[in-house]
Design a protein around this motif. Structure first.
Motif, PDB file in Angstrom:
ATOM      1  N   ALA A 239       7.234 -34.747  10.940  1.00  0.00           N
ATOM      2  CA  ALA A 239       6.737 -34.125  10.826  1.00  0.00           C
ATOM      3  C   ALA A 239       6.410 -33.055  10.301  1.00  0.00           C
ATOM      4  O   ALA A 239       5.147 -32.374   9.254  1.00  0.00           O
ATOM      5  N   ALA A 240       6.965 -32.164  10.860  1.00  0.00           N
ATOM      6  CA  ALA A 240       7.646 -30.366  10.715  1.00  0.00           C
ATOM      7  C   ALA A 240       8.140 -30.354   9.840  1.00  0.00           C
ATOM      8  O   ALA A 240       9.540 -29.278  10.773  1.00  0.00           O
ATOM      9  N   ARG A 241       8.896 -31.291   9.957  1.00  0.00           N
ATOM     10  CA  ARG A 241      10.789 -30.912   8.843  1.00  0.00           C
ATOM     11  C   ARG A 241      11.188 -29.584   8.536  1.00  0.00           C
ATOM     12  O   ARG A 241      12.350 -29.398   8.941  1.00  0.00           O
ATOM     13  N   SER A 242      10.430 -29.059   7.682  1.00  0.00           N
ATOM     14  CA  SER A 242      11.190 -28.084   6.636  1.00  0.00           C
ATOM     15  C   SER A 242      10.705 -26.944   7.384  1.00  0.00           C
ATOM     16  O   SER A 242      11.390 -25.886   7.767  1.00  0.00           O
ATOM     17  N   THR A 243       9.526 -26.751   8.378  1.00  0.00           N
ATOM     18  CA  THR A 243       9.709 -25.386   9.254  1.00  0.00           C
ATOM     19  C   THR A 243      10.222 -25.715  10.148  1.00  0.00           C
ATOM     20  O   THR A 243      10.885 -24.744  10.497  1.00  0.00           O
ATOM     21  N   VAL A 244      10.474 -26.862  10.853  1.00  0.00           N
ATOM     22  CA  VAL A 244      11.941 -26.653  12.299  1.00  0.00           C
ATOM     23  C   VAL A 244      13.148 -26.177  11.937  1.00  0.00           C
ATOM     24  O   VAL A 244      13.979 -25.405  11.930  1.00  0.00           O
ATOM     25  N   LEU A 245      13.376 -26.899  10.742  1.00  0.00           N
ATOM     26  CA  LEU A 245      14.812 -26.353  10.065  1.00  0.00           C
ATOM     27  C   LEU A 245      14.941 -25.378   9.703  1.00  0.00           C
ATOM     28  O   LEU A 245      15.655 -24.645   9.558  1.00  0.00           O
ATOM     29  N   LYS A 246      14.194 -24.818   8.924  1.00  0.00           N
ATOM     30  CA  LYS A 246      14.296 -23.133   8.060  1.00  0.00           C
ATOM     31  C   LYS A 246      13.978 -21.965   9.034  1.00  0.00           C
ATOM     32  O   LYS A 246      14.801 -21.239   9.531  1.00  0.00           O
ATOM     33  N   ASP A 247      12.827 -22.301  10.160  1.00  0.00           N
ATOM     34  CA  ASP A 247      12.700 -21.292  11.293  1.00  0.00           C
ATOM     35  C   ASP A 247      13.071 -21.415  12.518  1.00  0.00           C
ATOM     36  O   ASP A 247      13.390 -20.342  13.335  1.00  0.00           O
ATOM     37  N   SER A 248      13.807 -23.143  12.544  1.00  0.00           N
ATOM     38  CA  SER A 248      14.278 -22.725  14.382  1.00  0.00           C
ATOM     39  C   SER A 248      16.234 -21.564  14.126  1.00  0.00           C
ATOM     40  O   SER A 248      16.381 -21.056  13.348  1.00  0.00           O
ATOM     41  N   ASP A 249      15.962 -20.821  15.710  1.00  0.00           N
ATOM     42  CA  ASP A 249      17.144 -20.610  15.608  1.00  0.00           C
ATOM     43  C   ASP A 249      18.242 -21.075  16.582  1.00  0.00           C
ATOM     44  O   ASP A 249      19.428 -20.056  16.172  1.00  0.00           O
ATOM     45  N   VAL A 250      17.873 -21.372  16.968  1.00  0.00           N
ATOM     46  CA  VAL A 250      18.836 -22.621  17.851  1.00  0.00           C
ATOM     47  C   VAL A 250      19.435 -24.012  17.311  1.00  0.00           C
ATOM     48  O   VAL A 250      18.592 -24.307  18.055  1.00  0.00           O
ATOM     49  N   VAL A 251      19.799 -24.639  16.938  1.00  0.00           N
ATOM     50  CA  VAL A 251      19.968 -25.920  16.833  1.00  0.00           C
ATOM     51  C   VAL A 251      20.810 -26.651  17.656  1.00  0.00           C
ATOM     52  O   VAL A 251      22.513 -26.389  17.745  1.00  0.00           O
ATOM     53  N   MET A 252      20.054 -28.107  18.175  1.00  0.00           N
ATOM     54  CA  MET A 252      21.224 -28.626  19.427  1.00  0.00           C
ATOM     55  C   MET A 252      21.803 -30.060  18.255  1.00  0.00           C
ATOM     56  O   MET A 252      20.179 -30.690  18.353  1.00  0.00           O
ATOM     57  N   LEU A 253      22.416 -30.382  18.455  1.00  0.00           N
ATOM     58  CA  LEU A 253      23.046 -31.848  17.459  1.00  0.00           C
ATOM     59  C   LEU A 253      23.185 -32.704  17.933  1.00  0.00           C
ATOM     60  O   LEU A 253      24.751 -32.544  19.131  1.00  0.00           O
ATOM     61  N   ILE A 254      22.708 -33.804  18.656  1.00  0.00           N
ATOM     62  CA  ILE A 254      23.293 -34.994  19.730  1.00  0.00           C
ATOM     63  C   ILE A 254      23.851 -35.808  18.816  1.00  0.00           C
ATOM     64  O   ILE A 254      22.688 -36.541  18.078  1.00  0.00           O
ATOM     65  N   GLY A 255      24.999 -36.338  18.714  1.00  0.00           N
ATOM     66  CA  GLY A 255      25.332 -37.624  18.458  1.00  0.00           C
ATOM     67  C   GLY A 255      24.629 -37.616  16.302  1.00  0.00           C
ATOM     68  O   GLY A 255      24.468 -38.497  15.643  1.00  0.00           O
ATOM     69  N   ALA A 256      24.112 -35.916  15.607  1.00  0.00           N
ATOM     70  CA  ALA A 256      24.210 -36.461  14.719  1.00  0.00           C
ATOM     71  C   ALA A 256      25.073 -35.382  13.934  1.00  0.00           C
ATOM     72  O   ALA A 256      25.119 -34.600  14.452  1.00  0.00           O
ATOM     73  N   ARG A 257      25.406 -35.025  12.866  1.00  0.00           N
ATOM     74  CA  ARG A 257      26.710 -35.031  11.953  1.00  0.00           C
ATOM     75  C   ARG A 257      25.501 -34.163  10.889  1.00  0.00           C
ATOM     76  O   ARG A 257      24.978 -34.372  10.154  1.00  0.00           O
ATOM     77  N   LEU A 258      26.142 -32.927  10.814  1.00  0.00           N
ATOM     78  CA  LEU A 258      25.554 -32.190   9.313  1.00  0.00           C
ATOM     79  C   LEU A 258      26.336 -32.983   7.954  1.00  0.00           C
ATOM     80  O   LEU A 258      26.667 -31.287   7.679  1.00  0.00           O
ATOM     81  N   ASN A 259      25.423 -33.667   7.636  1.00  0.00           N
ATOM     82  CA  ASN A 259      26.395 -33.941   6.610  1.00  0.00           C
ATOM     83  C   ASN A 259      24.703 -33.930   5.503  1.00  0.00           C
ATOM     84  O   ASN A 259      24.782 -32.906   4.990  1.00  0.00           O
ATOM     85  N   TRP A 260      25.076 -34.723   4.128  1.00  0.00           N
ATOM     86  CA  TRP A 260      24.637 -34.314   3.337  1.00  0.00           C
ATOM     87  C   TRP A 260      22.725 -34.813   4.058  1.00  0.00           C
ATOM     88  O   TRP A 260      21.902 -34.099   3.011  1.00  0.00           O
ATOM     89  N   LEU A 261      22.648 -35.654   4.193  1.00  0.00           N
ATOM     90  CA  LEU A 261      21.321 -35.747   5.411  1.00  0.00           C
ATOM     91  C   LEU A 261      20.758 -34.936   5.713  1.00  0.00           C
ATOM     92  O   LEU A 261      19.444 -34.808   5.660  1.00  0.00           O
ATOM     93  N   LEU A 262      21.971 -34.031   6.473  1.00  0.00           N
ATOM     94  CA  LEU A 262      21.094 -31.959   6.957  1.00  0.00           C
ATOM     95  C   LEU A 262      21.191 -31.047   5.911  1.00  0.00           C
ATOM     96  O   LEU A 262      21.256 -29.747   6.272  1.00  0.00           O
ATOM     97  N   SER A 263      21.800 -31.553   4.569  1.00  0.00           N
ATOM     98  CA  SER A 263      21.863 -30.400   3.599  1.00  0.00           C
ATOM     99  C   SER A 263      22.641 -29.384   4.305  1.00  0.00           C
ATOM    100  O   SER A 263      23.363 -28.567   4.441  1.00  0.00           O
TER     101      SER A 263
END
Ligand SMILES: Cc1ncc(C[n+]2csc(CCOP(=O)(O)OP(=O)(O)O)c2C)c(N)n1
Ligand SMILES: [Mg+2]
Length: 580
Positions: free
Chosen positions: A275-299
């Motif tokens: 429920a805070a998707r835009s905040t965490v995507l914008k303001d995080s400094d380290v992002v760990m992707l687990i079994g997720a691809r950086l495709n269109w669904l994650l801009s």
């Protein structure tokens, strides 16, 4: 004496029969030897008898009304079980109908094998116009992970072994297996046939990440001030649920589940940042992707969704090395299977992993609470006709009370709003349109999920989305599956209010006004209910889930309630010319 002679002759004939086998039986034996017990398909030349024999041998053969839906059932069976889901079709047109699902499985990394009968090679290759002539192998190849053809019964064992390994090892995907009509009838010595079969040992071997890669990832994570973990459907597929939960909790970082990863940890978990998707995507400094691809669904990991350019570091855990740097630089790639990789990272964290800075956790938590509070009153409205929020508020409560039910979801507004509103509490309980945002998975997924898990299924469908696979409600009734389909009927695609300004035909996005989808299922002995208010919807869904009877609920939604393309209207190209 005469009687004894007859008996001996019969016994000899029996013995002779026992010594032979054929393509039909070897295919069945190859499947069984490898623990494959279910086939989804549509019968016809040249696979009708094969389907009968497979069913008689104890394999469950589910017969659909269209191959695409059988294919989607097989694809989701693969996702839910980590074994290849099997779709069986006839040649050319049946094959093509199944092919969309095979390509979908490959794109979504689900293990699936499309087995199609095919016509006579000699005639097909000379293009002499055989019955359902088509070079299926060539057509399938670019759309799947691997494609094979078996020409000799003695190669059936190896053919299936190759198909199974290709489907489940490494990054899973779709595999095509071409079985020409002639193969089924080929007779071989039974003993040689038996020996030719291959039991695939360790079909999806663990892929252990390099220790240096794990150390690098831990260094990046440890230095984070504002960490974020993103869980993708690869993480859900891995069935490493305990390791993932322990890792996320030990890290203390907010996590964001992609839609089919919802429930790995409950959406109500204190660290969930859904429920805070835009905040965490914008303001995080380290992002760990687990079994997720950086495709269109994650801009694609960049652009304004992600805040300042180059402002963050990515750690990525994926089984596919080529995934790394696909869209942005990955500072710490961890290549391995998710179970092994997450366990290795967990081990490396030791006993006193530092909690993320309190101001970051506080910022995320307060945004989340704010957004949840904003939404709450909208979910409680009892408007009739319903709006999306009123209807979804009801389904949200039902999902909380029945956390083991599997939610199938497709549509535009019906998808995007349900994804945000309906919390998921257990792993692999939400299955949806996936990487392509494809319409048509609905009834195939519902059937596959009910068959593979034995759990009740709640399918939340846009009225357009439902139309792509709607005929399979007969299949649901025929097999008496515990599936409750709720159709969000807003008279059309996105909205039911468009008008064609030019002439007499209806606008392209609208359907028959006030359609009664509930009456369709009654034709097959299922239960149909028309629900005009949230209260009626609640009663109908609860009754369906209690009874386990095939049910279709026509949920009457205000035709003006939706928006163009749901949440992804920005992807529509715009004409620069003045509107005529
Ligand atoms: C196979 C396929 N064809 C077409 C589309 C384009 N499309 C996206 S959403 C949608 C239907 C949306 O309408 P509905 O399911 O009624 O959901 P609503 O927004 O009305 O709730 C369509 C046709 C697609 N995604 N996939
Ligand atoms: Mg609609």
């Amino acid at each position: 004496m005469a009687e004894a002679a007859v008996k001996t002759a019969a016994a000899d004939a029996g013995a002779a029969e026992r010594e032979l086998t054929d393509g039909f039986h070897l295919v069945i034996d190859a499947l069984k030897l490898n623990g494959i017990t279910t086939i989804y398909g549509v019968p016809g030349i040249p696979i009708t008898d094969f389907g009968r024999m497979a069913q008689a041998s104890g394999i469950r053969v589910l017969s659909f009304r269209h191959e695409q839906n059988a294919g989607y059932a097989a694809a989701i069976a693969g996702f839910l079980t980590k074994k290849p889901g099997i779709c069986l079709t006839v040649s050319a047109p049946g094959f093509l109908n199944g092919l969309t699902a095979l390509a979908h499985a490959t794109t979504n990394c689900f293990p699936m094998i499309l087995i199609s009968g095919s016509s006579e090679r000699e005639i097909v290759d000379l293009q002499q116009g055989d019955y359902e002539e088509m070079d299926q192998l060539a057509i399938a190849k670019p759309l799947c992970k691997a494609a094979f053809r078996v020409l000799h019964a003695a190669d059936i064992g190896v053919g299936f072994a190759r198909a199974i390994r290709a489907a489940v090892s490494g990054r899973p995907g779709g595999v095509y297996l071409d079985l020409p009509a002639k193969l089924f009838g080929q007779v071989v010595d039974a003993d040689a046939g038996r020996k030719s079969l291959v039991k695939v040992v360790d079909p999806a071997p663990a892929q252990i990440p390099a220790p240096a890669a794990v150390r690098r990832a831990l260094e990046v994570l440890r230095a984070a001030k504002r960490p974020l973990i993103i869980l993708g459907k690869g993480a859900a597929y891995a069935q490493a649920d305990d390791a993932i939960k322990t890792f996320v909790e030990k890290s203390g970082a907010p996590f964001l589940p992609m839609s089919m990863a919802k429930g790995l940890l409950p959406d109500t978990h204190p660290q969930c940042a859904g429920a805070a998707r835009s905040t965490v995507l914008k303001d995080s400094d380290v992002v760990m992707l687990i079994g997720a691809r950086l495709n269109w669904l994650l801009s694609h990991g960049k652009g304004k969704t992600w805040g300042e350019p180059h402002s963050k570091k990515f750690v990525q855990v994926d089984i596919e090395p080529k995934e790394m740097d696909s869209n942005v630089e990955i500072a710490a790639p961890v290549v391995g299977d998710i179970g092994s990789a997450v366990s290795a990272i967990l081990d490396g964290m030791g006993g006193n992993w530092p909690a993320p800075p309190a101001d970051w956790i506080k910022a995320v938590t307060s945004k989340r609470e704010e957004n949840i509070a904003k939404m709450a009153p909208r979910l409680m409205n009892n408007n009739s006709p319903m709006d999306y929020h009123g209807a979804l508020g009801v389904l949200r409560n039902i999902a909380r009370e029945r956390p083991d039910a599997i939610l199938v979801n497709e549509g535009a507004n019906t998808l995007d709003l349900a994804r945000g509103i309906i919390d998921v509490y257990q792993p692999r309980k939400r299955i949806d349109v996936g990487t392509w945002g494809v319409m048509g998975i609905g009834m195939g997924y519902a059937i596959g999920a009910a068959i593979e898990t034995g759990k009740p299924v709640l399918a939340v469908e846009g009225d357009s989305a439902f139309g792509f696979s709607g005929m399979e409600i007969e299949t649901i009734c025929r097999y008496d599956l515990p599936v409750c389909v709720v159709i969000f009927n807003n008279d059309g695609i996105y909205r039911g209010t468009d008008v064609n300004k030019a002439g007499s035909d209806p606008a392209t996005t609208v359907f028959v006004k006030g359609a009664r989808y509930d009456r369709m299922i009654e034709a097959f002995g299922g239960i149909g209910v028309n629900a005009a208010s949230p209260d009626e919807l609640k009663r109908a869904v609860n009754a369906a889930m209690d009874s386990g009877k095939p049910t279709l609920i026509n949920a009457v939604i205000d035709p003006a309630a939706g928006s163009e393309s749901g949440r992804i209207g920005n992807l529509n190209p715009q004409s620069k010319l003045a509107k005529k």
